[in-house]
Motif scaffolding. Structure first.
Motif, PDB file in Angstrom:
ATOM      1  N   THR A   1       0.863  -1.177   0.000  1.00 51.79           N
ATOM      2  CA  THR A   1       0.000   0.000   0.000  1.00 51.79           C
ATOM      3  C   THR A   1       0.899   1.225   0.000  1.00 51.79           C
ATOM      4  OG1 THR A   1      -1.757  -1.173   1.164  1.00 51.79           O
ATOM      5  CG2 THR A   1      -1.821   1.222   1.249  1.00 51.79           C
ATOM      6  N   THR A   2       0.628   2.158  -0.913  1.00 51.27           N
ATOM      7  CA  THR A   2       1.476   3.333  -1.114  1.00 51.27           C
ATOM      8  C   THR A   2       0.622   4.591  -1.090  1.00 51.27           C
ATOM      9  OG1 THR A   2       2.913   2.021  -2.548  1.00 51.27           O
ATOM     10  CG2 THR A   2       3.129   4.403  -2.715  1.00 51.27           C
ATOM     11  N   GLU A   3       1.158   5.663  -0.501  1.00 54.19           N
ATOM     12  CA  GLU A   3       0.471   6.958  -0.513  1.00 54.19           C
ATOM     13  C   GLU A   3       0.693   7.635  -1.864  1.00 54.19           C
ATOM     14  OE1 GLU A   3       0.440  11.245   1.831  1.00 54.19           O
ATOM     15  OE2 GLU A   3       1.356   9.511   2.798  1.00 54.19           O
ATOM     16  N   VAL A   4      -0.375   8.158  -2.434  1.00 56.86           N
ATOM     17  CA  VAL A   4      -0.304   8.866  -3.715  1.00 56.86           C
ATOM     18  C   VAL A   4       0.360  10.231  -3.480  1.00 56.86           C
ATOM     19  CG1 VAL A   4      -1.698   9.949  -5.526  1.00 56.86           C
ATOM     20  CG2 VAL A   4      -2.304   7.680  -4.666  1.00 56.86           C
ATOM     21  N   GLN A   5       1.345  10.527  -4.295  1.00 58.84           N
ATOM     22  CA  GLN A   5       2.052  11.807  -4.226  1.00 58.84           C
ATOM     23  C   GLN A   5       1.820  12.562  -5.529  1.00 58.84           C
ATOM     24  OE1 GLN A   5       3.743  12.863  -1.464  1.00 58.84           O
ATOM     25  NE2 GLN A   5       3.201  10.955  -0.444  1.00 58.84           N
ATOM     26  N   GLN A   6       1.425  13.816  -5.436  1.00 61.89           N
ATOM     27  CA  GLN A   6       1.218  14.696  -6.591  1.00 61.89           C
ATOM     28  C   GLN A   6       0.298  14.057  -7.635  1.00 61.89           C
ATOM     29  OE1 GLN A   6       5.182  15.696  -7.899  1.00 61.89           O
ATOM     30  NE2 GLN A   6       5.528  17.008  -6.139  1.00 61.89           N
ATOM     31  N   TYR A   7      -0.744  13.388  -7.157  1.00 67.47           N
ATOM     32  CA  TYR A   7      -1.772  12.766  -8.000  1.00 67.47           C
ATOM     33  C   TYR A   7      -1.210  11.717  -8.962  1.00 67.47           C
ATOM     34  CZ  TYR A   7      -4.658  16.398  -6.014  1.00 67.47           C
ATOM     35  OH  TYR A   7      -5.320  17.212  -5.138  1.00 67.47           O
ATOM     36  N   LYS A   8      -0.082  11.108  -8.612  1.00 64.31           N
ATOM     37  CA  LYS A   8       0.496  10.032  -9.413  1.00 64.31           C
ATOM     38  C   LYS A   8       0.141   8.708  -8.746  1.00 64.31           C
ATOM     39  CE  LYS A   8       4.222  12.887 -11.142  1.00 64.31           C
ATOM     40  NZ  LYS A   8       5.645  13.182 -11.093  1.00 64.31           N
ATOM     41  N   PHE A   9      -0.739   7.964  -9.372  1.00 66.33           N
ATOM     42  CA  PHE A   9      -1.223   6.702  -8.820  1.00 66.33           C
ATOM     43  C   PHE A   9      -0.268   5.575  -9.219  1.00 66.33           C
ATOM     44  CE2 PHE A   9      -4.648   9.542  -8.406  1.00 66.33           C
ATOM     45  CZ  PHE A   9      -5.512   9.049  -7.447  1.00 66.33           C
ATOM     46  N   VAL A  10       0.940   5.654  -8.660  1.00 66.29           N
ATOM     47  CA  VAL A  10       2.002   4.703  -8.967  1.00 66.29           C
ATOM     48  C   VAL A  10       2.537   4.152  -7.652  1.00 66.29           C
ATOM     49  CG1 VAL A  10       4.275   4.413 -10.039  1.00 66.29           C
ATOM     50  CG2 VAL A  10       2.613   5.973 -11.053  1.00 66.29           C
TER      51      VAL A  10
END
Length: 76
Positions: free
Chosen positions: A42-51
């Protein structure tokens, strides 16, 4: 719903309904979290990049789209 839209709608109600002038709205914004099926992280989205942190894109949002009312208080 975007927090600013919720706050603006609440402000409009306060302007139109003087009886609600003593009410307040507190908005807590949670980070957007995505889950990667490839690496099971599980990863937090940074700058609206869903990667994912592994580099794979993910559309599996597990937090950040919900709207939860956690408390309502009424004062007589």
């Amino acid at each position: 719903m975007q927090p600013i839209l919720m706050q603006n709608a609440f402000a409009a109600v306060l302007e139109d309904e003087p009886k609600y002038q003593q009410t307040s709205l507190h908005v807590e914004v949670l980070p957007i979290l995505i889950h990667c099926d490839d690496c099971d992280k599980t990863t937090e989205v940074q700058q609206y990049k869903f990667v994912c942190s592994c580099g794979k894109p993910s559309r599996n949002v597990v937090q950040g789209e919900e709207l939860l009312i956690s408390k309502v208080e009424f004062i007589d």
